[in-house]
Design a protein around this motif. Structure first.
Motif, PDB file in Angstrom:
ATOM      1  N   LEU A  57       0.830  -1.214   0.000  1.00  0.00           N
ATOM      2  CA  LEU A  57       0.000   0.000   0.000  1.00  0.00           C
ATOM      3  C   LEU A  57       0.860   1.258   0.000  1.00  0.00           C
ATOM      4  O   LEU A  57       0.400   2.327  -0.391  1.00  0.00           O
ATOM      5  CB  LEU A  57      -0.888   0.032   1.254  1.00  0.00           C
ATOM      6  CG  LEU A  57      -2.076  -0.924   1.302  1.00  0.00           C
ATOM      7  CD1 LEU A  57      -2.746  -0.835   2.657  1.00  0.00           C
ATOM      8  CD2 LEU A  57      -3.073  -0.640   0.203  1.00  0.00           C
ATOM      9  N   LEU A  58       2.094   1.097   0.439  1.00  0.00           N
ATOM     10  CA  LEU A  58       2.967   2.269   0.545  1.00  0.00           C
ATOM     11  C   LEU A  58       3.696   2.584  -0.750  1.00  0.00           C
ATOM     12  O   LEU A  58       4.259   3.670  -0.899  1.00  0.00           O
ATOM     13  CB  LEU A  58       4.004   2.061   1.652  1.00  0.00           C
ATOM     14  CG  LEU A  58       3.464   2.019   3.071  1.00  0.00           C
ATOM     15  CD1 LEU A  58       4.605   1.770   4.045  1.00  0.00           C
ATOM     16  CD2 LEU A  58       2.783   3.321   3.428  1.00  0.00           C
ATOM     17  N   LEU A  96       1.353  13.060   3.382  1.00  0.00           N
ATOM     18  CA  LEU A  96       1.746  11.725   2.912  1.00  0.00           C
ATOM     19  C   LEU A  96       2.975  11.221   3.653  1.00  0.00           C
ATOM     20  O   LEU A  96       3.091  10.036   3.963  1.00  0.00           O
ATOM     21  CB  LEU A  96       2.034  11.753   1.409  1.00  0.00           C
ATOM     22  CG  LEU A  96       0.849  11.973   0.487  1.00  0.00           C
ATOM     23  CD1 LEU A  96       1.270  11.848  -0.966  1.00  0.00           C
ATOM     24  CD2 LEU A  96      -0.271  10.991   0.780  1.00  0.00           C
ATOM     25  N   ILE A  98       3.849  11.952   6.700  1.00  0.00           N
ATOM     26  CA  ILE A  98       3.462  11.530   8.050  1.00  0.00           C
ATOM     27  C   ILE A  98       2.947  10.100   7.997  1.00  0.00           C
ATOM     28  O   ILE A  98       3.355   9.232   8.778  1.00  0.00           O
ATOM     29  CB  ILE A  98       2.384  12.473   8.627  1.00  0.00           C
ATOM     30  CG1 ILE A  98       2.970  13.859   8.891  1.00  0.00           C
ATOM     31  CG2 ILE A  98       1.798  11.907   9.910  1.00  0.00           C
ATOM     32  CD1 ILE A  98       1.935  14.899   9.275  1.00  0.00           C
ATOM     33  N   TYR A  99       2.041   9.858   7.039  1.00  0.00           N
ATOM     34  CA  TYR A  99       1.465   8.520   6.950  1.00  0.00           C
ATOM     35  C   TYR A  99       2.507   7.491   6.520  1.00  0.00           C
ATOM     36  O   TYR A  99       2.578   6.391   7.082  1.00  0.00           O
ATOM     37  CB  TYR A  99       0.291   8.500   5.960  1.00  0.00           C
ATOM     38  CG  TYR A  99      -0.307   7.117   5.835  1.00  0.00           C
ATOM     39  CD1 TYR A  99       0.141   6.235   4.849  1.00  0.00           C
ATOM     40  CD2 TYR A  99      -1.271   6.687   6.731  1.00  0.00           C
ATOM     41  CE1 TYR A  99      -0.375   4.947   4.772  1.00  0.00           C
ATOM     42  CE2 TYR A  99      -1.780   5.414   6.654  1.00  0.00           C
ATOM     43  CZ  TYR A  99      -1.333   4.543   5.677  1.00  0.00           C
ATOM     44  OH  TYR A  99      -1.830   3.275   5.597  1.00  0.00           O
ATOM     45  N   PHE A 102       5.014   6.546   9.225  1.00  0.00           N
ATOM     46  CA  PHE A 102       4.306   5.866  10.304  1.00  0.00           C
ATOM     47  C   PHE A 102       4.060   4.404   9.911  1.00  0.00           C
ATOM     48  O   PHE A 102       4.381   3.477  10.657  1.00  0.00           O
ATOM     49  CB  PHE A 102       2.972   6.573  10.569  1.00  0.00           C
ATOM     50  CG  PHE A 102       2.101   5.888  11.587  1.00  0.00           C
ATOM     51  CD1 PHE A 102       1.207   4.889  11.219  1.00  0.00           C
ATOM     52  CD2 PHE A 102       2.186   6.228  12.922  1.00  0.00           C
ATOM     53  CE1 PHE A 102       0.412   4.268  12.158  1.00  0.00           C
ATOM     54  CE2 PHE A 102       1.388   5.606  13.871  1.00  0.00           C
ATOM     55  CZ  PHE A 102       0.504   4.613  13.482  1.00  0.00           C
ATOM     56  N   GLN A 103       3.491   4.210   8.736  1.00  0.00           N
ATOM     57  CA  GLN A 103       3.126   2.861   8.306  1.00  0.00           C
ATOM     58  C   GLN A 103       4.365   2.020   8.019  1.00  0.00           C
ATOM     59  O   GLN A 103       4.400   0.824   8.313  1.00  0.00           O
ATOM     60  CB  GLN A 103       2.235   2.959   7.057  1.00  0.00           C
ATOM     61  CG  GLN A 103       1.634   1.643   6.623  1.00  0.00           C
ATOM     62  CD  GLN A 103       0.788   1.010   7.696  1.00  0.00           C
ATOM     63  OE1 GLN A 103       0.017   1.695   8.378  1.00  0.00           O
ATOM     64  NE2 GLN A 103       0.945  -0.278   7.905  1.00  0.00           N
ATOM     65  N   THR A 106       5.805   0.867  11.178  1.00  0.00           N
ATOM     66  CA  THR A 106       4.890  -0.128  11.747  1.00  0.00           C
ATOM     67  C   THR A 106       5.112  -1.484  11.081  1.00  0.00           C
ATOM     68  O   THR A 106       5.164  -2.519  11.743  1.00  0.00           O
ATOM     69  CB  THR A 106       3.432   0.310  11.560  1.00  0.00           C
ATOM     70  OG1 THR A 106       3.237   1.587  12.134  1.00  0.00           O
ATOM     71  CG2 THR A 106       2.467  -0.682  12.194  1.00  0.00           C
ATOM     72  N   GLU A 110       6.383  -4.991  12.680  1.00  0.00           N
ATOM     73  CA  GLU A 110       5.685  -6.281  12.534  1.00  0.00           C
ATOM     74  C   GLU A 110       6.660  -7.387  12.157  1.00  0.00           C
ATOM     75  O   GLU A 110       6.529  -8.522  12.599  1.00  0.00           O
ATOM     76  CB  GLU A 110       4.591  -6.137  11.463  1.00  0.00           C
ATOM     77  CG  GLU A 110       3.360  -5.389  11.961  1.00  0.00           C
ATOM     78  CD  GLU A 110       2.433  -4.949  10.836  1.00  0.00           C
ATOM     79  OE1 GLU A 110       1.510  -4.167  11.135  1.00  0.00           O
ATOM     80  OE2 GLU A 110       2.642  -5.358   9.682  1.00  0.00           O
ATOM     81  N   THR A 128       6.169   6.473  16.779  1.00  0.00           N
ATOM     82  CA  THR A 128       5.283   7.451  17.418  1.00  0.00           C
ATOM     83  C   THR A 128       5.964   8.805  17.551  1.00  0.00           C
ATOM     84  O   THR A 128       5.381   9.840  17.215  1.00  0.00           O
ATOM     85  CB  THR A 128       4.859   6.930  18.798  1.00  0.00           C
ATOM     86  OG1 THR A 128       4.221   5.672  18.631  1.00  0.00           O
ATOM     87  CG2 THR A 128       3.924   7.898  19.485  1.00  0.00           C
ATOM     88  N   THR A 131       6.365  10.470  14.172  1.00  0.00           N
ATOM     89  CA  THR A 131       5.084  10.968  13.664  1.00  0.00           C
ATOM     90  C   THR A 131       4.722  12.287  14.339  1.00  0.00           C
ATOM     91  O   THR A 131       4.313  13.245  13.667  1.00  0.00           O
ATOM     92  CB  THR A 131       3.974   9.935  13.922  1.00  0.00           C
ATOM     93  OG1 THR A 131       4.320   8.723  13.276  1.00  0.00           O
ATOM     94  CG2 THR A 131       2.636  10.429  13.406  1.00  0.00           C
ATOM     95  N   LEU A 132       4.883  12.343  15.641  1.00  0.00           N
ATOM     96  CA  LEU A 132       4.559  13.586  16.355  1.00  0.00           C
ATOM     97  C   LEU A 132       5.499  14.712  15.938  1.00  0.00           C
ATOM     98  O   LEU A 132       5.072  15.848  15.735  1.00  0.00           O
ATOM     99  CB  LEU A 132       4.649  13.354  17.868  1.00  0.00           C
ATOM    100  CG  LEU A 132       3.597  12.418  18.443  1.00  0.00           C
ATOM    101  CD1 LEU A 132       3.882  12.113  19.897  1.00  0.00           C
ATOM    102  CD2 LEU A 132       2.199  13.009  18.298  1.00  0.00           C
TER     103      LEU A 132
END
Lengths: 188, 684
Positions: A57-58, A96, A98-99, A102-103, A106, A110, A128, A131-132
């Protein structure tokens, strides 16, 4: 699943984050541009997809961000410094980014979780914090006009980048060393 | 919104935000949950409620400039009752209101828009009342069925008062705010999930939202882009409700859930539902990863702040007049979009208007009546000429002193401004709700002053063009705040103060040549002391040198573009103390030296301490002067046949002082001292 392939991908990502931290500039030309880092990320996604299918998705976002960074690099190289009329696109790119990061982090967490490696928690924490931090710097506030604040933000950004690289290189090393097998994720 | 232009600005601003949200939602379509896909429209909702001009910043594009330019083009020649031609378009409120009867075409258009708003609201009310009437006329369900439906509703936190069959419905819906009535399609079996779907819609919060979006649609009824956005809002809301239904169903029931079978369910608008989009939304629910609350919130915060606060930098800045590829209307529009927000900005703008003979810059900083005159002249192509103007001229008697009596001269060729040095402001003080002071512009040469130069000082040198005296054009001004901007008005006759020296490579403009801010005199036992003070204010107009790999290096110069929001970056207080010895000093045979020591008093109640200067009370400093880093200055004069009985000390303070302390020295001994505080002479 080929752990070495995943480890190589993680290594590429680590190098990408390292180059994202630092900029070597001669005049108006950035010698290590950000779009190069996104090329590393996109290349690495191929190695991660069998283990974490959600990473696909990225890919389109990575391409868009790479193109955007390339556009900025090109404009800067020819001496165009005024980007005010591109502010709308800059905002979309910030969102974009930021997302994406982050992803991405993540997904890497995983992988660490699947292999029962200790890098999972640091990666989630860094995700985290990053992202902040990116959110704060993306707000339309003139941070750089207050010199002490600009210095603090710069230092925090570099520290986050370095920590990310250290954790990712650690993950690569741990993956190469062996351990629990990585199972492809089933539609998560 | 008080005229058609403010409505245009508001609706365009909102449309821009909507477009931004659509782009972001498209890019994050399969990546964030349906809940976020709908919640992010809250950014649009906030933008709809906040007037476009609230924070004075542009939202990604220079919309205020574009609207202002069109306004100036259209309104020129019209006498609108609602539109202020000479003021920038502003949106004060997100709803329209009338301030009088319409006069011009644009006023009638605005009235038509308002009628349309009421018409839309009326239609919405009519549609709601018609729906309510249909429910009232519906056939009630059986008591047993009603109890079953009531239990279903209570499980979802909804208490229905009645349930009816309606032939017009194709799927269940709930109507009402306080008394909920469930409508079921007549002669058609209804699935439990469909009823569940209907129960989830009509919370009071959803009804409020529905009402809000309807009002927004009415306020922007003539903007087709807004209709498109609000339709997207509707689709995302329905998708969100589908998502909520799925969260309540067991997993095996989810596989069978088909929102495509929900037709005609209640939605925000009474439009036709797009079943294909519903099915696609249902498919997307399985792709969007979970656990993305943090990033969803962060993305929304960035979008919200950016849509409200706009850009960091201004997108519309005043261009130099020589980059004149824009129309005159556009240049006037730019000036309207950049009001002078500070007194320093108004003075800077006005000074540059004078220097460049640009009526538009002067108009930006002028009071309303004069502004109209100047702008009209600019739009007609007229400039500001100062040739043949008659002005007072003060010749120089020393490097810091002008003649007491001026002469009137006629300027043959206007002012020759020193555009590398610019201007300064002096002697500002509060008065009558504003500030008065002197606006001083530098003149590189003053040909009309040639005859006042003491030629014998220059050894028969012929005064050619290169050796004409320079000067300072002094304009008494008043600056005050008029409504939402600062304006400048000249309050007296202009005067030129000639410089004492001929500029040879660079003119010098003495700050002490012009009239002082205040002067105090004190008479002592040994003479009379006079203290003169000035204040000087300057805006940083230095253009820094730029270098790049591709450009040649450019030297620094004076920025000729007005800075309407400038602040004074340099403020200093020059002072001069002169001491005239008492008559008869020539008869004192033993008098060898007379000196002055001057100390600025910075703190309130500060007492002077000259002890550090005692070291200079020595024969080796018979004819010397100096100063230290505290601002203390001193001057010792040798008493001989050429001395005129006056001692002068000058200095500059970087902060405003509480007063000056002065010590008179005769033959290296203190004779008397004075202290002057805030205009009050403490005396010797």
């Amino acid at each position: 699943m080929d752990r070495n392939r995943v480890a190589r991908a993680v290594g590429l990502i680590a190098w990408g984050y390292l180059l994202l931290c630092f900029h070597l500039t001669v005049g108006t030309i950035v010698l290590v541009p950000n779009w190069l880092c996104y090329i590393f990320f996109l290349k690495a996604m191929g190695g991660l997809e069998p283990v974490v299918p959600a990473v696909k998705l990225l890919f389109p976002l990575g391409v868009l961000l790479g193109v955007w960074e390339g556009l900025l690099w090109g404009m800067s190289a020819v001496g165009i410094q005024d980007f005010t009329l591109l502010y709308g696109l800059q905002l979309v790119a910030s969102v974009l980014m930021i997302y994406f990061h982050f992803q991405f982090l993540t997904n890497l967490a995983e992988i660490a979780a699947q292999a029962m490696l200790p890098q999972r928690i640091p990666l989630l924490c860094l995700r985290t914090i990053r992202t902040l931090f990116t959110t704060v710097t993306a707000l339309p506030i003139a941070w750089t006009e207050v010199y002490p604040l600009a210095v603090v933000l710069g230092i925090v950004g570099v520290v986050i980048g370095i920590c990310t690289c250290v954790v990712l290189f650690g993950l690569r090393k741990a993956l190469k060393r062996g351990g629990l097998p990585l199972q492809p994720e089933m539609g998560k | 919104m008080e005229n058609i232009w403010s409505f245009l600005l508001q609706t365009l601003s909102v449309s821009l935000i909507g477009l931004l949200l659509l782009v972001v939602k498209l890019l994050l379509r399969n990546r964030l949950s349906p809940r976020w896909q709908y919640a992010v429209w809250g950014v649009l909702a906030v933008r709809l409620m906040v007037p476009a001009s609230t924070y004075g910043k542009d939202i990604f594009l220079p919309l205020p400039l574009w609207v202002e330019t069109v306004k100036l083009t259209v309104e020129q020649g019209l006498s609108s009752a609602y539109t202020a031609f000479y003021e920038a378009v502003r949106v004060v409120a997100p709803v329209p209101w009338l301030s009088g009867g319409p006069v011009s075409v644009t006023d009638w258009l605005f009235l038509l828009y308002i009628l349309g708003v009421f018409g839309m609201l009326g239609w919405e009310l009519f549609a709601s009342l018609r729906l309510r009437r249909r429910f009232q006329n519906g056939e009630p369900v059986s008591a047993q069925e009603f109890r079953r439906l009531q239990r279903m509703g209570e499980r979802e936190g909804r208490t229905i008062c009645a349930a009816v069959f309606l032939p017009q419905l194709t799927s269940p819906m709930v109507c009402g705010v306080f008394h909920l009535v469930l409508g079921l399609p007549a002669n058609k079996p209804v699935e439990e999930t469909a009823i569940l779907h209907a129960f989830l819609y009509p919370t009071r919060w959803n009804i409020l939202q529905s009402g809000f979006w309807r009002v927004c649609r009415a306020l922007h009824w003539c903007n087709p882009v807004m209709w498109f956005f609000l339709r997207q809002v509707n689709h995302d809301w329905v998708s969100f409700c589908d998502h909520q239904v799925l969260e309540r169903l067991q997993e095996e029931e989810q596989e069978g859930y088909d929102p495509g079978r929900l037709t005609g369910t209640s939605a925000i608008f009474d439009g036709e539902k797009d079943l294909k989009e519903q099915a696609e939304a249902a498919e997307r629910r399985s792709i969007a990863p979970k656990g993305r609350t943090l990033v969803a919130v962060c993305v929304t915060v960035v979008l919200l702040c950016s849509s409200l606060l706009g850009t960091v930098e201004k997108t519309v800045e005043i261009r130099p007049w020589w980059e004149g590829d824009g129309s005159r209307q556009e240049m006037v529009a730019i000036s309207h979009c950049n009001p002078c927000t500070t007194a320093a900005g108004a003075l800077d703008t006005y000074a540059k208007g004078m220097m460049q003979e640009n009526p538009l810059y002067c108009a930006m900083a002028s009071p309303e009546a004069r502004r109209k005159q100047l702008e009209d002249g600019f739009l007609r192509g007229e400039g500001q000429k100062t040739a043949s103007e008659t002005v007072l001229l003060y010749p120089a008697v020393s490097y810091d002193q002008a003649a007491e009596a001026p002469v009137k001269v006629r300027l043959e060729d206007g002012y020759r401004f020193d555009t590398d040095r610019g201007y300064r402001v002096q002697n500002l003080k509060e008065k009558d709700g504003g500030q008065t002071g002197l606006l001083i512009l530098y003149l590189y040469t003053v040909p009309e002053g040639k005859e006042f130069v003491e030629k014998d000082r220059f050894d028969d040198m012929e005064l050619t063009e290169s050796y004409l005296p320079s000067g300072q054009l002094v304009c008494p001004v008043r600056v005050w705040r008029e409504e939402n901007r600062y304006v400048v008005e000249e309050t007296g006759e202009r005067a030129i103060y000639l410089s004492y020296d001929i500029p040879n490579g660079g003119a010098e403009y003495c700050e002490r040549m012009v009239p002082e801010l205040e002067a105090e005199k004190a008479v002592g036992k040994y003479g009379t002391m006079t203290v003169h003070r000035w204040s000087v204010y300057q805006v940083d107009n230095e253009e820094k040198a730029e270098t790049s790999v591709w450009d040649w290096e450019r030297g620094s110069g004076f920025c000729e573009i007005p800075k309407p929001d400038a602040a004074f970056s340099v403020i200093r207080w020059p002072w001069k103390v002169s001491y005239q010895c008492v008559d008869g000093w020539q008869d004192r045979e033993n008098l060898q030296m007379v000196g002055l020591h001057v100390m600025p008093l910075i703190e309130e109640g500060e007492q002077p301490d000259f002890s550090e200067l005692d070291a200079y009370l020595d024969i080796s400093n018979l004819n010397a002067s100096g100063s230290d880093n505290r601002g203390v200055s001193w001057n010792h004069c040798r008493v001989d046949e050429t001395w005129d009985g006056e001692v002068t000390v000058e200095g500059v303070c970087e902060t405003d002082t509480q007063g000056l302390a002065v010590r008179l020295i005769w033959n290296f001994e203190e004779k008397e001292s004075f202290t002057i505080r805030g205009g009050v002479n403490d005396g010797p």
